[in-house]
Design a protein around this motif. Structure first.
Motif, mmCIF file in Angstrom:
data_model
loop_
_atom_site.group_PDB
_atom_site.id
_atom_site.type_symbol
_atom_site.label_atom_id
_atom_site.label_comp_id
_atom_site.label_asym_id
_atom_site.label_seq_id
_atom_site.Cartn_x
_atom_site.Cartn_y
_atom_site.Cartn_z
ATOM 1 N N TYR A 76 0.828 -1.210 0.000
ATOM 2 C CA TYR A 76 0.000 0.000 0.000
ATOM 3 C C TYR A 76 0.861 1.258 0.000
ATOM 4 O O TYR A 76 0.545 2.241 -0.672
ATOM 5 N N MET A 77 1.962 1.233 0.746
ATOM 6 C CA MET A 77 2.850 2.393 0.772
ATOM 7 C C MET A 77 3.466 2.629 -0.608
ATOM 8 O O MET A 77 3.611 3.764 -1.051
ATOM 9 N N ARG A 78 3.835 1.560 -1.272
ATOM 10 C CA ARG A 78 4.414 1.673 -2.618
ATOM 11 C C ARG A 78 3.400 2.247 -3.601
ATOM 12 O O ARG A 78 3.723 3.099 -4.426
ATOM 13 N N GLU A 79 2.131 1.794 -3.492
ATOM 14 C CA GLU A 79 1.078 2.298 -4.372
ATOM 15 C C GLU A 79 0.828 3.787 -4.153
ATOM 16 O O GLU A 79 0.551 4.523 -5.100
ATOM 17 N N LEU A 80 0.929 4.229 -2.906
ATOM 18 C CA LEU A 80 0.696 5.639 -2.576
ATOM 19 C C LEU A 80 1.942 6.495 -2.746
ATOM 20 O O LEU A 80 1.882 7.716 -2.603
ATOM 21 N N GLY A 81 3.067 5.863 -3.020
ATOM 22 C CA GLY A 81 4.311 6.606 -3.207
ATOM 23 C C GLY A 81 4.916 7.089 -1.899
ATOM 24 O O GLY A 81 5.614 8.102 -1.880
ATOM 25 N N LEU A 82 4.661 6.377 -0.812
ATOM 26 C CA LEU A 82 5.180 6.772 0.490
ATOM 27 C C LEU A 82 6.473 6.014 0.771
ATOM 28 O O LEU A 82 6.500 4.790 0.699
ATOM 29 N N ARG A 83 7.521 6.740 1.068
ATOM 30 C CA ARG A 83 8.801 6.131 1.429
ATOM 31 C C ARG A 83 9.296 6.777 2.705
ATOM 32 O O ARG A 83 9.078 7.967 2.931
ATOM 33 N N SER A 84 9.988 5.999 3.525
ATOM 34 C CA SER A 84 10.484 6.563 4.779
ATOM 35 C C SER A 84 11.739 7.378 4.506
ATOM 36 O O SER A 84 12.582 6.998 3.704
ATOM 37 N N LYS A 85 11.819 8.518 5.183
ATOM 38 C CA LYS A 85 13.001 9.361 5.062
ATOM 39 C C LYS A 85 14.036 8.873 6.065
ATOM 40 O O LYS A 85 13.712 8.634 7.227
ATOM 41 N N LEU A 86 15.261 8.735 5.630
ATOM 42 C CA LEU A 86 16.325 8.320 6.529
ATOM 43 C C LEU A 86 16.917 9.556 7.183
ATOM 44 O O LEU A 86 17.223 10.541 6.507
ATOM 45 N N SER A 87 17.055 9.521 8.495
ATOM 46 C CA SER A 87 17.656 10.654 9.190
ATOM 47 C C SER A 87 19.148 10.400 9.328
ATOM 48 O O SER A 87 19.565 9.323 9.732
ATOM 49 N N LYS A 88 19.938 11.416 8.995
ATOM 50 C CA LYS A 88 21.384 11.282 9.077
ATOM 51 C C LYS A 88 21.854 11.532 10.504
ATOM 52 O O LYS A 88 21.287 12.352 11.221
ATOM 53 N N LYS A 89 22.890 10.823 10.893
ATOM 54 C CA LYS A 89 23.453 11.027 12.213
ATOM 55 C C LYS A 89 24.254 12.328 12.228
ATOM 56 O O LYS A 89 24.767 12.759 11.207
ATOM 57 N N PHE A 90 24.365 12.927 13.415
ATOM 58 C CA PHE A 90 25.108 14.168 13.564
ATOM 59 C C PHE A 90 26.589 13.892 13.366
ATOM 60 O O PHE A 90 27.138 12.941 13.924
ATOM 61 N N LYS A 91 27.228 14.715 12.553
ATOM 62 C CA LYS A 91 28.650 14.558 12.289
ATOM 63 C C LYS A 91 29.352 15.875 12.589
ATOM 64 O O LYS A 91 28.960 16.920 12.072
ATOM 65 N N VAL A 92 30.389 15.835 13.401
ATOM 66 C CA VAL A 92 31.138 17.038 13.750
ATOM 67 C C VAL A 92 32.022 17.406 12.565
ATOM 68 O O VAL A 92 32.774 16.579 12.059
ATOM 69 N N THR A 93 31.916 18.652 12.111
ATOM 70 C CA THR A 93 32.696 19.090 10.959
ATOM 71 C C THR A 93 33.733 20.142 11.317
ATOM 72 O O THR A 93 34.538 20.523 10.477
ATOM 73 N N THR A 94 33.711 20.632 12.545
ATOM 74 C CA THR A 94 34.651 21.662 12.966
ATOM 75 C C THR A 94 35.797 21.044 13.744
ATOM 76 O O THR A 94 35.577 20.294 14.686
ATOM 77 N N ASP A 95 37.021 21.364 13.347
ATOM 78 C CA ASP A 95 38.198 20.876 14.046
ATOM 79 C C ASP A 95 38.766 22.028 14.869
ATOM 80 O O ASP A 95 39.421 22.921 14.333
ATOM 81 N N SER A 96 38.498 22.029 16.169
ATOM 82 C CA SER A 96 38.955 23.122 17.023
ATOM 83 C C SER A 96 40.378 22.931 17.501
ATOM 84 O O SER A 96 40.987 23.847 18.039
ATOM 85 N N LYS A 97 40.931 21.760 17.320
ATOM 86 C CA LYS A 97 42.278 21.470 17.806
ATOM 87 C C LYS A 97 43.288 21.542 16.657
ATOM 88 O O LYS A 97 44.068 20.621 16.444
ATOM 89 N N HIS A 98 43.241 22.636 15.914
ATOM 90 C CA HIS A 98 44.165 22.793 14.798
ATOM 91 C C HIS A 98 45.367 23.635 15.220
ATOM 92 O O HIS A 98 45.364 24.268 16.282
#
Length: 65
Positions: free
Chosen positions: A33-55
């Motif tokens: 039924y979900m496929r017929e209605l075009g419903l797909r679950s959204k995947l949530s991304k995990k938090f990733k640290v992008t700032t390097d403060s120890k440079h």
């Protein structure tokens, strides 16, 4: 359930919710039924640290405040 969960529920979770509410339905049927209605679950991304403060780079003082 699907929209209340910000579209993150897939067929297994929706099946569990429906079975708890008293609707006897299989996961395969919910997925169909979900496929017929075009419903797909959204995947949530995990938090990733992008700032390097120890440079070791030069840090310029803030003259603008």
């Amino acid at each position: 359930m699907y929209f209340a969960s910000k579209q993150r529920y897939g067929s297994p979770r929706i099946t569990t919710e429906l079975n708890e509410l008293g609707c006897k339905i299989s996961r395969v049927t919910v997925a169909k039924y979900m496929r017929e209605l075009g419903l797909r679950s959204k995947l949530s991304k995990k938090f990733k640290v992008t700032t390097d403060s120890k440079h070791n780079y030069l840090v310029v003082e803030n003259v603008l405040d």
